[in-house]
Design a protein around this motif. Structure first.
Motif, PDB file in Angstrom:
ATOM      1  N   GLU A 100      -9.928   2.258  69.665  1.00 21.94           N
ATOM      2  CA  GLU A 100      -9.195   1.228  68.923  1.00 21.94           C
ATOM      3  C   GLU A 100      -9.138  -0.014  69.804  1.00 21.94           C
ATOM      4  OE1 GLU A 100      -8.260   0.905  65.997  1.00 21.94           O
ATOM      5  OE2 GLU A 100      -6.230   0.120  65.743  1.00 21.94           O
ATOM      6  N   LYS A 101      -9.506  -1.169  69.230  1.00 29.02           N
ATOM      7  CA  LYS A 101      -9.569  -2.394  70.038  1.00 29.02           C
ATOM      8  C   LYS A 101      -8.171  -2.745  70.567  1.00 29.02           C
ATOM      9  CE  LYS A 101     -11.723  -6.849  69.821  1.00 29.02           C
ATOM     10  NZ  LYS A 101     -11.241  -8.083  69.330  1.00 29.02           N
ATOM     11  N   PRO A 102      -8.041  -2.891  71.888  1.00 28.75           N
ATOM     12  CA  PRO A 102      -6.693  -3.143  72.431  1.00 28.75           C
ATOM     13  C   PRO A 102      -6.280  -4.606  72.373  1.00 28.75           C
ATOM     14  CG  PRO A 102      -8.280  -2.914  74.218  1.00 28.75           C
ATOM     15  CD  PRO A 102      -9.060  -2.741  72.945  1.00 28.75           C
ATOM     16  N   LYS A 103      -4.961  -4.838  72.292  1.00 24.02           N
ATOM     17  CA  LYS A 103      -4.420  -6.199  72.396  1.00 24.02           C
ATOM     18  C   LYS A 103      -4.112  -6.451  73.877  1.00 24.02           C
ATOM     19  CE  LYS A 103      -3.122  -7.379  67.911  1.00 24.02           C
ATOM     20  NZ  LYS A 103      -3.856  -6.368  67.225  1.00 24.02           N
ATOM     21  N   PHE A 104      -4.158  -7.742  74.266  1.00 24.50           N
ATOM     22  CA  PHE A 104      -3.918  -8.072  75.667  1.00 24.50           C
ATOM     23  C   PHE A 104      -2.574  -7.504  76.129  1.00 24.50           C
ATOM     24  CE2 PHE A 104      -2.683 -10.710  79.246  1.00 24.50           C
ATOM     25  CZ  PHE A 104      -3.835 -10.641  80.024  1.00 24.50           C
ATOM     26  N   PHE A 105      -2.588  -6.825  77.232  1.00 26.58           N
ATOM     27  CA  PHE A 105      -1.449  -6.186  77.900  1.00 26.58           C
ATOM     28  C   PHE A 105      -0.854  -5.000  77.143  1.00 26.58           C
ATOM     29  CE2 PHE A 105       2.767  -5.389  79.529  1.00 26.58           C
ATOM     30  CZ  PHE A 105       2.453  -5.241  80.870  1.00 26.58           C
ATOM     31  N   TRP A 106      -0.585  -5.143  75.817  1.00 29.61           N
ATOM     32  CA  TRP A 106       0.105  -4.054  75.117  1.00 29.61           C
ATOM     33  C   TRP A 106      -0.854  -2.929  74.716  1.00 29.61           C
ATOM     34  CZ3 TRP A 106       4.843  -4.376  76.169  1.00 29.61           C
ATOM     35  CH2 TRP A 106       5.478  -5.613  76.224  1.00 29.61           C
ATOM     36  N   GLY A 107      -2.138  -3.146  74.829  1.00 26.43           N
ATOM     37  CA  GLY A 107      -3.088  -2.122  74.375  1.00 26.43           C
ATOM     38  C   GLY A 107      -2.905  -1.887  72.894  1.00 26.43           C
ATOM     39  N   ASN A 108      -2.644  -0.635  72.504  1.00 23.79           N
ATOM     40  CA  ASN A 108      -2.496  -0.316  71.075  1.00 23.79           C
ATOM     41  C   ASN A 108      -1.079   0.104  70.716  1.00 23.79           C
ATOM     42  OD1 ASN A 108      -5.481   1.017  71.970  1.00 23.79           O
ATOM     43  ND2 ASN A 108      -5.454  -0.587  70.412  1.00 23.79           N
ATOM     44  N   LEU A 151       0.677   6.196  66.863  1.00 25.12           N
ATOM     45  CA  LEU A 151      -0.311   7.286  66.988  1.00 25.12           C
ATOM     46  C   LEU A 151      -0.825   7.705  65.610  1.00 25.12           C
ATOM     47  CD1 LEU A 151       1.450   9.526  69.673  1.00 25.12           C
ATOM     48  CD2 LEU A 151      -0.364   7.841  70.020  1.00 25.12           C
ATOM     49  N   GLN A 152       0.123   7.758  64.651  1.00 23.41           N
ATOM     50  CA  GLN A 152      -0.231   8.184  63.283  1.00 23.41           C
ATOM     51  C   GLN A 152      -1.286   7.242  62.689  1.00 23.41           C
ATOM     52  OE1 GLN A 152       2.179  10.520  61.403  1.00 23.41           O
ATOM     53  NE2 GLN A 152       0.529  10.709  59.927  1.00 23.41           N
ATOM     54  N   VAL A 153      -1.110   5.930  62.926  1.00 23.85           N
ATOM     55  CA  VAL A 153      -2.044   4.939  62.380  1.00 23.85           C
ATOM     56  C   VAL A 153      -3.446   5.164  62.965  1.00 23.85           C
ATOM     57  CG1 VAL A 153      -2.598   2.461  62.376  1.00 23.85           C
ATOM     58  CG2 VAL A 153      -0.257   3.217  61.927  1.00 23.85           C
ATOM     59  N   ILE A 154      -3.520   5.356  64.280  1.00 30.38           N
ATOM     60  CA  ILE A 154      -4.841   5.537  64.920  1.00 30.38           C
ATOM     61  C   ILE A 154      -5.460   6.855  64.447  1.00 30.38           C
ATOM     62  CG2 ILE A 154      -6.098   5.614  67.116  1.00 30.38           C
ATOM     63  CD1 ILE A 154      -3.747   4.155  68.407  1.00 30.38           C
ATOM     64  N   TYR A 161      -9.171   7.122  62.401  1.00 32.38           N
ATOM     65  CA  TYR A 161     -10.399   7.624  63.034  1.00 32.38           C
ATOM     66  C   TYR A 161     -10.705   9.092  62.762  1.00 32.38           C
ATOM     67  CZ  TYR A 161     -10.549   3.224  65.519  1.00 32.38           C
ATOM     68  OH  TYR A 161     -10.630   1.891  65.814  1.00 32.38           O
ATOM     69  N   LYS A 162      -9.749   9.836  62.177  1.00 35.25           N
ATOM     70  CA  LYS A 162      -9.993  11.272  61.975  1.00 35.25           C
ATOM     71  C   LYS A 162     -11.264  11.483  61.143  1.00 35.25           C
ATOM     72  CE  LYS A 162      -8.519  15.465  60.089  1.00 35.25           C
ATOM     73  NZ  LYS A 162      -8.086  16.034  58.842  1.00 35.25           N
ATOM     74  N   GLY A 163     -12.101  12.416  61.563  1.00 34.86           N
ATOM     75  CA  GLY A 163     -13.332  12.702  60.821  1.00 34.86           C
ATOM     76  C   GLY A 163     -14.527  11.921  61.357  1.00 34.86           C
ATOM     77  N   ARG A 164     -14.250  10.866  62.160  1.00 31.81           N
ATOM     78  CA  ARG A 164     -15.373  10.053  62.670  1.00 31.81           C
ATOM     79  C   ARG A 164     -15.856  10.543  64.027  1.00 31.81           C
ATOM     80  NH1 ARG A 164     -13.407   3.948  61.919  1.00 31.81           N
ATOM     81  NH2 ARG A 164     -15.253   3.573  63.183  1.00 31.81           N
ATOM     82  N   ALA A 165     -14.995  11.215  64.797  1.00 32.00           N
ATOM     83  CA  ALA A 165     -15.378  11.731  66.128  1.00 32.00           C
ATOM     84  C   ALA A 165     -14.325  12.762  66.530  1.00 32.00           C
ATOM     85  CB  ALA A 165     -15.405  10.587  67.137  1.00 32.00           C
ATOM     86  N   PRO A 166     -14.622  13.622  67.518  1.00 28.48           N
ATOM     87  CA  PRO A 166     -13.601  14.606  67.928  1.00 28.48           C
ATOM     88  C   PRO A 166     -12.407  13.948  68.615  1.00 28.48           C
ATOM     89  CG  PRO A 166     -15.763  15.094  68.917  1.00 28.48           C
ATOM     90  CD  PRO A 166     -15.894  13.787  68.224  1.00 28.48           C
ATOM     91  N   PHE A 167     -12.641  12.786  69.241  1.00 24.63           N
ATOM     92  CA  PHE A 167     -11.506  12.056  69.820  1.00 24.63           C
ATOM     93  C   PHE A 167     -11.805  10.565  69.816  1.00 24.63           C
ATOM     94  CE2 PHE A 167     -14.093  12.967  73.635  1.00 24.63           C
ATOM     95  CZ  PHE A 167     -14.142  11.718  74.254  1.00 24.63           C
ATOM     96  N   VAL A 168     -10.744   9.774  70.004  1.00 24.99           N
ATOM     97  CA  VAL A 168     -10.895   8.324  70.031  1.00 24.99           C
ATOM     98  C   VAL A 168     -10.125   7.811  71.252  1.00 24.99           C
ATOM     99  CG1 VAL A 168      -8.886   7.970  68.509  1.00 24.99           C
ATOM    100  CG2 VAL A 168     -10.657   6.228  68.610  1.00 24.99           C
ATOM    101  N   GLY A 169     -10.597   6.725  71.844  1.00 24.48           N
ATOM    102  CA  GLY A 169      -9.878   6.156  72.980  1.00 24.48           C
ATOM    103  C   GLY A 169      -8.820   5.176  72.489  1.00 24.48           C
ATOM    104  N   PHE A 170      -7.696   5.111  73.184  1.00 22.31           N
ATOM    105  CA  PHE A 170      -6.717   4.047  72.909  1.00 22.31           C
ATOM    106  C   PHE A 170      -5.987   3.728  74.208  1.00 22.31           C
ATOM    107  CE2 PHE A 170      -2.261   5.580  72.785  1.00 22.31           C
ATOM    108  CZ  PHE A 170      -2.473   6.945  72.972  1.00 22.31           C
ATOM    109  N   VAL A 205      -6.780  13.056  70.621  1.00 22.59           N
ATOM    110  CA  VAL A 205      -7.584  14.140  70.040  1.00 22.59           C
ATOM    111  C   VAL A 205      -7.424  14.126  68.518  1.00 22.59           C
ATOM    112  CG1 VAL A 205      -8.007  16.620  70.075  1.00 22.59           C
ATOM    113  CG2 VAL A 205      -7.246  15.456  72.140  1.00 22.59           C
ATOM    114  N   LEU A 206      -8.563  14.243  67.811  1.00 20.95           N
ATOM    115  CA  LEU A 206      -8.548  14.148  66.343  1.00 20.95           C
ATOM    116  C   LEU A 206      -8.969  15.442  65.670  1.00 20.95           C
ATOM    117  CD1 LEU A 206     -10.523  10.783  66.206  1.00 20.95           C
ATOM    118  CD2 LEU A 206      -8.066  11.021  65.867  1.00 20.95           C
ATOM    119  N   ASP A 207      -9.521  16.357  66.461  1.00 21.81           N
ATOM    120  CA  ASP A 207     -10.200  17.504  65.879  1.00 21.81           C
ATOM    121  C   ASP A 207      -9.534  18.797  66.375  1.00 21.81           C
ATOM    122  OD1 ASP A 207     -12.443  19.004  64.826  1.00 21.81           O
ATOM    123  OD2 ASP A 207     -13.055  19.230  66.916  1.00 21.81           O
ATOM    124  N   LEU A 208      -9.198  19.716  65.434  1.00 25.58           N
ATOM    125  CA  LEU A 208      -8.435  20.910  65.815  1.00 25.58           C
ATOM    126  C   LEU A 208      -9.238  21.852  66.720  1.00 25.58           C
ATOM    127  CD1 LEU A 208      -6.457  21.754  62.544  1.00 25.58           C
ATOM    128  CD2 LEU A 208      -5.770  20.378  64.509  1.00 25.58           C
TER     129      LEU A 208
END
Ligand code: HEM
Length: 486
Positions: free
Chosen positions: A37-45, A60-63, A67-76, A86-89
């Motif tokens: 997820e593209k971070p904002k300056f200083f605050w990240g996500n 966390l819920q928004v991210i 992204y769920k279903g697009r990869a097993p995990f996403v960076g934030f 982590v997005l994948d059980l």
């Protein structure tokens, strides 16, 4: 060059350096070529979370949903700190269970040299955690938990007294359940009897003057924080908790053999007991890890039952029937028969998951089997349990409170790792079985003779306190409480 000119240049240089460092930190996932997820300056996500405008769980819920279903995990990024979300059980299972050896660390700050009570199981990592965990599992066995039931039942009589004899009254539910859970912790973990006024005061003030930036620095640079002797808690509170445990252990040893009815006794009766200060740290662990989630769970549970009277009547009928069949006594066998009451508890833990996420730090690199995805050594990993519990692909109409979701047949249709209020695997909640027992005994006492309904002071819909990491009600829950003898 005059002084003002120099000062100006220094300030510009310093600001440029900070800017560059922030940019480098926030470029971590991009450099690794990982979906993020593209971070904002200083605050990240997590913009809005630090100032209390929204709960971390919302961010966390928004991210998760995006992204769920697009990869097993996403960076934030939580401010400048990169996290794996982590997005994948299946990946959850690898991290918590099958490859738990790569993720034994949680990464919380602990300095048991200068702050001995931080040497508890929740905060410790590495070899110290491993040794303590091996010893503590001998304390939290099913047989020992059963032995604690009579004392728990005795303590729950205090709740009857708090409820009083009035036919109809409006009560602060948070205060009501806190008095029960506090009595349990004071008695079972610290060996205290009678008046718990001073104990209560310290359980409410042990964080002392909490400083966010010092806590952040301790998490980010633990070795430096240890060198600077950073302490997480108020010194006077720690001195109080330690003094109580050492005093109680001394008293305990003077007495003849007593039936084992407290954790303090269980800890000091182990084959290779911990030393007294280590035992004090585990008693403090009850306050640190247990009090808030116990209170939140019982309060949310009564709130949901007050809003759905037919479910509440069904729980009460089950409690009464079970007690009748066991001559009015609450026994281990009786507790096992409270199937619907347990469903209600589980549904509360699903919808209002007190710990909304689990934390791990990779101690070894982990390559997801059959894929190109790698979690690097040192990566901080976050498993968004509350978001999983509210995923409409797993729980239909996730915001509806529906205990039928926990009927045996319904549970079988859901994938593994889709219900994790206590985490799982090596670092899962060591007290989960005791917690279930404590919550069930509490509910039996609260519901056997009393009916709960919303009143003019009940906040509907309920809001969470954005200032806390755990999910807790923003304001105390008030309900009408009516005595119902039959
Ligand atoms: C409703 C009440 C409670 C809930 C929902 C809860 C939930 C949790 C969760 C989610 C974790 C992290 C698990 C993971 O990372 O996989 C945890 C860890 C832990 N909990 Fe609980 N907990 C509760 C009450 C308690 C109580 C009363 C104690 C008292 C001793 C306790 C002791 C611990 C300890 C020591 C750990 C760390 C275990 C380790 O890292 O080895 N918890 N709990």
């Amino acid at each position: 060059m005059d002084l003002l000119h120099r000062a100006l240049l220094t300030a510009v240089g310093a600001l440029s350096l900070v800017y560059a460092l922030v940019k480098i930190s926030l470029g971590y996932w991009k450099r690794r070529g990982i979906l993020h997820e593209k971070p904002k300056f200083f605050w990240g996500n997590i913009k809005g979370v630090v100032g209390g405008k929204r709960h971390l769980q919302d961010a966390l819920q928004v991210i998760y949903a995006k992204y769920k279903g697009r990869a097993p995990f996403v960076g934030f990024f939580a401010c400048l700190k990169p996290f794996v979300l982590v997005l994948d059980l299946e990946l959850v299972r690898h991290i918590l269970v099958t490859h738990a050896g790569n993720f034994t660390t949680r990464g919380l700050y602990s300095n048991d040299g200068s702050e001995p009570l931080s040497g508890n199981l929740l905060q410790l990592d590495g070899h110290k955690w491993r040794a303590l965990h091996a010893q503590s599992t001998g304390v939290f066995t099913p047989a020992n938990i059963n032995k604690l039931l009579p004392r728990l039942v005795l303590i729950s009589r205090g709740v009857q007294r708090s409820l009083g004899k009035e036919r109809l009254q409006t009560l602060n539910i948070n205060e009501l359940v806190d008095s029960y859970n506090l009595d349990v912790v004071a008695s079972m973990a610290f060996g205290l009897s009678a008046d718990h006024t001073e104990f209560r005061r310290w359980t409410q003030s042990y964080w002392g003057k909490f400083s966010l930036w010092r806590a952040y620095l301790a998490l980010e640079f633990p070795l430096l924080a240890q060198l600077l002797n950073h302490k997480s808690y108020a010194v006077s509170a720690m001195a109080y908790f330690q003094k109580v445990v050492l005093g109680q252990l001394q008293e305990q040893r003077k007495r003849d053999r007593q039936p084992l009815q407290t954790f303090l006794q269980l800890y000091s009766n182990m084959d290779q007991p911990l030393d007294d200060v280590q035992i004090a740290a585990q008693a403090f662990g009850f306050v640190l890890a247990g009090l808030v989630p116990l209170n939140a769970t019982l309060s949310f549970c009564l709130y949901e039952l007050a809003r759905q009277p037919e479910l509440q009547d069904r729980v009460r009928a089950e409690i009464r029937k079970t007690l009748e069949q066991h001559s009015g006594q609450l026994t281990t066998e009786g507790l096992k028969e409270l199937l619907y009451t347990k469903q209600v508890l589980n549904e509360t833990l699903r919808l209002h998951t007190p710990y909304p996420f689990l934390l791990r730090r990779a101690t070894k690199e982990f390559e997801l089997p059959g894929s190109v995805f790698v979690i690097a050594r040192g990566n901080n990993v976050l498993i968004p349990t509350a978001a999983i519990h509210r995923d409409p692909a797993i729980y239909e109409e996730p915001l509806r409170f529906d205990p039928d979701r926990f009927e045996a047949e319904a549970k079988r249709t859901r994938p593994a790792m889709s219900f994790l209020p206590f985490g799982d695997g090596l670092r899962g909640c060591i007290a989960a079985q005791f917690v279930e027992q404590e919550l069930l005994v509490g509910l039996v006492t609260l519901l056997q003779y009393h009916r709960y309904t919303p009143c003019s002071k009940t906040a509907i819909p309920l809001e969470y306190d954005n200032g806390r990491l755990l999910l807790m009600p923003k304001t105390d829950i008030h309900l009408n409480v009516e005595r119902v003898d039959n």
